[in-house]
Design a protein around this motif. Sequence first.
Motif, short mmCIF file in Angstrom:
data_model
loop_
_atom_site.label_atom_id
_atom_site.label_comp_id
_atom_site.label_asym_id
_atom_site.label_seq_id
_atom_site.Cartn_x
_atom_site.Cartn_y
_atom_site.Cartn_z
N CYS A 141 30.56 105.33 165.69
CA CYS A 141 31.02 106.19 164.80
C CYS A 141 30.46 107.57 164.99
N SER A 142 31.17 108.72 165.14
CA SER A 142 30.40 110.09 165.28
C SER A 142 29.77 110.36 163.86
N LEU A 143 30.30 109.86 162.88
CA LEU A 143 29.54 110.17 161.54
C LEU A 143 28.16 109.18 161.52
N CYS B 49 33.97 113.53 161.45
CA CYS B 49 34.63 112.40 162.16
C CYS B 49 35.55 113.05 163.08
N ASN C 214 30.05 105.09 156.46
CA ASN C 214 29.85 105.29 157.74
C ASN C 214 28.54 105.85 158.18
N VAL D 227 37.76 112.17 165.18
CA VAL D 227 39.24 111.69 164.91
C VAL D 227 40.02 112.61 163.87
N GLU E 195 38.60 112.43 155.19
CA GLU E 195 37.70 112.91 156.35
C GLU E 195 38.28 114.17 157.24
N CYS F 119 40.81 106.46 167.59
CA CYS F 119 39.36 106.51 167.69
C CYS F 119 38.78 105.48 168.69
N TYR G 71 42.32 100.36 161.66
CA TYR G 71 42.26 101.20 162.97
C TYR G 71 42.27 100.33 164.34
#
Length: 336
Positions: free
Chosen positions: A109-111, A195, A137, A197, A223, A289, A49
């Motif tokens: 990372c949102s997770l 996530c 994650n 994204v 995800e 992301c 990514y």
Amino acid sequence: MIPFTAKVNLPKQGYLNIKDFEIPQGEALVEAILQLKKEKNAVILAHFYQPPAIQDIADFLGDSLQLARAAQNTNADMIAFCGVHFMAEAAKILNPTKKVVLPDLKAGCSLADSCSGKGLAALRAQYPGSMVATYINCNAETKAASDVIVTSSNAEHIIKSLPENVPLIFAPDKNLGRYLSQKTGRDMILWNGACIVHEAFSMDRIAQQLAAYPDAKLIAHPESEKPVLDLAHFIGSTSALLNFVENDAATTFIVATEEGILHEMRKRAPGKTLIPAKVFDESCNCSECFYMKRNTMEKLYLCMKYELPEIEIEENLRLEALKPIERMLEMSVNIK
Ligand code: 13P
Ligand code: SF4
């Protein structure tokens, strides 16, 4: 090499502002990074990514599992980790004596943000005798509160190998967890994380894309939310998606994962048509992301030159977080 100098005093740890430095541009920047790599015996690891220029200069490009293994096996003195914080932190957990630097410390990372070690321990306390399988994650404290770590490449295999007679908690990705429950038939108690994204993909708009390209196959990262996964012809980790596009007979693919992967996909499957899956809000770049894209070539140069920002981790925490990562690596030796 041209002497590029800092205009500021360097902070011991943390954020370097590119505006405070003279940084080479274009080809000179590529040359300067390659020179630093030699001088510092460094290796550049990058996730699919990452921005294309970073993917192109990396020594190793991979998914989360492949990157953890590459970090485990390197002989370099410095790891310049081009991914997000939890990935660089995992590299440090596996390599306490090596210097691990990340171009931008704010690449989160949102997770990982959704699940603290304390929160996970509190959930476990509600289910006496339970086991905790946690997606990679997540931060070190959350890893330390887990029995085993999984990635999207090995999760199905690992979940199937865990004892059946105990409650199983899966954190932090509810979408991956739901998908794994469906694949393995195993009931799991799911943490409520997602996530940002993969949550942005729109089932309705993807259905319109499929109608417009009737021969296309929809491929999705697990995800993604259930309605998108239900439409998908193939579901897999980033490396599995790449292999599928390369080897499948179809010539058109709608790709429901972070857009950065298209760079490597185009290289591996040059004759094929690759269409990014549509998101709910057409006006945003939601399939990129923004955490991953915080890393740039300029910041890669700075982090290698000044060896900052560096990932540091307290030793007791590192040892606790190492156990479930090592269990994962042992349980997935046969997975590529
Ligand atoms: P993988 O590359 O392991 O499939 O993970 C995707 C991801 O979202 C990383 O943050
Ligand atoms: Fe985290 Fe999603 Fe970005 Fe991967 S794509 S780093 S899961 S926010």
